[in-house]
Design a protein around this motif. Structure first.
Motif, PDB file in Angstrom:
ATOM      1  N   LEU A  50     -39.962  48.933 -35.649  1.00 51.36           N
ATOM      2  CA  LEU A  50     -41.125  48.744 -34.773  1.00 51.36           C
ATOM      3  C   LEU A  50     -41.422  47.264 -34.552  1.00 51.36           C
ATOM      4  CD1 LEU A  50     -43.175  51.687 -36.202  1.00 51.36           C
ATOM      5  CD2 LEU A  50     -42.211  51.538 -33.899  1.00 51.36           C
ATOM      6  N   ALA A  51     -41.225  46.439 -35.563  1.00 52.70           N
ATOM      7  CA  ALA A  51     -41.426  44.990 -35.397  1.00 52.70           C
ATOM      8  C   ALA A  51     -40.430  44.431 -34.389  1.00 52.70           C
ATOM      9  CB  ALA A  51     -41.297  44.274 -36.736  1.00 52.70           C
ATOM     10  N   GLN A  52     -39.227  44.958 -34.401  1.00 53.95           N
ATOM     11  CA  GLN A  52     -38.236  44.500 -33.421  1.00 53.95           C
ATOM     12  C   GLN A  52     -38.666  44.895 -32.010  1.00 53.95           C
ATOM     13  OE1 GLN A  52     -34.157  44.968 -34.532  1.00 53.95           O
ATOM     14  NE2 GLN A  52     -33.492  45.149 -32.405  1.00 53.95           N
ATOM     15  N   THR A  53     -39.236  46.083 -31.873  1.00 48.65           N
ATOM     16  CA  THR A  53     -39.725  46.529 -30.566  1.00 48.65           C
ATOM     17  C   THR A  53     -40.887  45.650 -30.091  1.00 48.65           C
ATOM     18  OG1 THR A  53     -39.087  48.809 -31.040  1.00 48.65           O
ATOM     19  CG2 THR A  53     -40.730  48.493 -29.316  1.00 48.65           C
ATOM     20  N   VAL A  54     -41.791  45.327 -30.987  1.00 46.44           N
ATOM     21  CA  VAL A  54     -42.992  44.573 -30.623  1.00 46.44           C
ATOM     22  C   VAL A  54     -42.703  43.078 -30.494  1.00 46.44           C
ATOM     23  CG1 VAL A  54     -45.312  43.903 -31.390  1.00 46.44           C
ATOM     24  CG2 VAL A  54     -44.557  46.278 -31.632  1.00 46.44           C
ATOM     25  N   ARG A  58     -35.495  38.029 -33.764  1.00 51.37           N
ATOM     26  CA  ARG A  58     -35.716  36.799 -34.529  1.00 51.37           C
ATOM     27  C   ARG A  58     -36.945  36.930 -35.427  1.00 51.37           C
ATOM     28  NH1 ARG A  58     -37.062  32.588 -31.586  1.00 51.37           N
ATOM     29  NH2 ARG A  58     -36.653  31.179 -33.291  1.00 51.37           N
ATOM     30  N   PHE A  59     -37.966  37.604 -34.946  1.00 50.40           N
ATOM     31  CA  PHE A  59     -39.167  37.829 -35.743  1.00 50.40           C
ATOM     32  C   PHE A  59     -38.823  38.667 -36.975  1.00 50.40           C
ATOM     33  CE2 PHE A  59     -43.070  39.867 -37.014  1.00 50.40           C
ATOM     34  CZ  PHE A  59     -44.038  38.873 -36.860  1.00 50.40           C
ATOM     35  N   ARG A  64     -37.965  39.331 -42.777  1.00 54.52           N
ATOM     36  CA  ARG A  64     -37.104  39.670 -43.921  1.00 54.52           C
ATOM     37  C   ARG A  64     -37.063  38.524 -44.926  1.00 54.52           C
ATOM     38  NH1 ARG A  64     -32.318  41.908 -40.303  1.00 54.52           N
ATOM     39  NH2 ARG A  64     -33.056  44.041 -40.007  1.00 54.52           N
ATOM     40  N   ALA A  65     -36.997  37.300 -44.426  1.00 54.39           N
ATOM     41  CA  ALA A  65     -36.983  36.133 -45.315  1.00 54.39           C
ATOM     42  C   ALA A  65     -38.282  36.046 -46.112  1.00 54.39           C
ATOM     43  CB  ALA A  65     -36.761  34.858 -44.504  1.00 54.39           C
TER      44      ALA A  65
END
Length: 164
Positions: A50-54, A58-59, A64-65
């Motif tokens: 969902l973070a990738q969608t929003v 790169r985010f 993850r880091a």
């Protein structure tokens, strides 16, 4: 907020630090109490998707880091392996469903959602081929996804200057 090559570190930290608050909601996906390691990995999987969608890829990499060493129930490596297995199984189940459907396809999105649900159930040790269990899981899955996406969208839309 992403500007050119820069990521808003405050938003990355906010998203990374709030992931664990969704573990109780993801735990409700499963028919019975699932292992905490599975719940955490399932939460990470959904949260990343969902973070990738929003926000974008790169985010998610920056998030993850931020997570390194913050997992509560397994090491970062073990969690990453579970997430990769969930992701692979979801892709496999989706592909199989689309091949079986052929010309009478229910839709790529529906197949994808069923594939994700089946992979989460499989990772938790439940039968992933029971249509009734998948049907029963869908409303809880939908609720969890909507809550996480709403949260991430809120972080994205939050004014940069208000965030700590």
């Amino acid at each position: 907020m992403t500007l050119g090559l820069l990521l808003d570190k405050r938003k990355v930290r906010a998203a990374a630090r709030s992931m664990h608050q969704f573990c109780p909601i993801v735990r409700l996906l499963f028919p019975e109490d699932a292992d905490s390691e599975v719940v955490e990995a399932s939460t990470v999987f959904l949260y990343e998707q969902l973070a990738q969608t929003v926000f974008g890829k790169r985010f998610v990499q920056a998030m993850r880091a931020e997570w390194s060493g913050t997992f509560k129930f397994a090491t970062a490596t073990e969690t990453a392996m579970r997430v990769a297995r969930i992701n692979r199984l979801a892709g496999d189940f989706t592909k199989i469903a689309q091949e079986e459907q052929g010309s009478r396809t229910a839709g790529d999105f529906t197949d994808h959602v069923r594939g994700v649900i089946r992979s989460l159930l499989s990772e938790a040790g439940y039968r992933n081929d029971d249509p009734e269990l998948i049907r029963e899981t869908f409303p809880r899955f939908d609720h969890a996804v909507r809550r996480i996406k709403s949260h991430l969208t809120g972080i994205k839309e939050q004014n940069h200057f208000i965030m700590n």
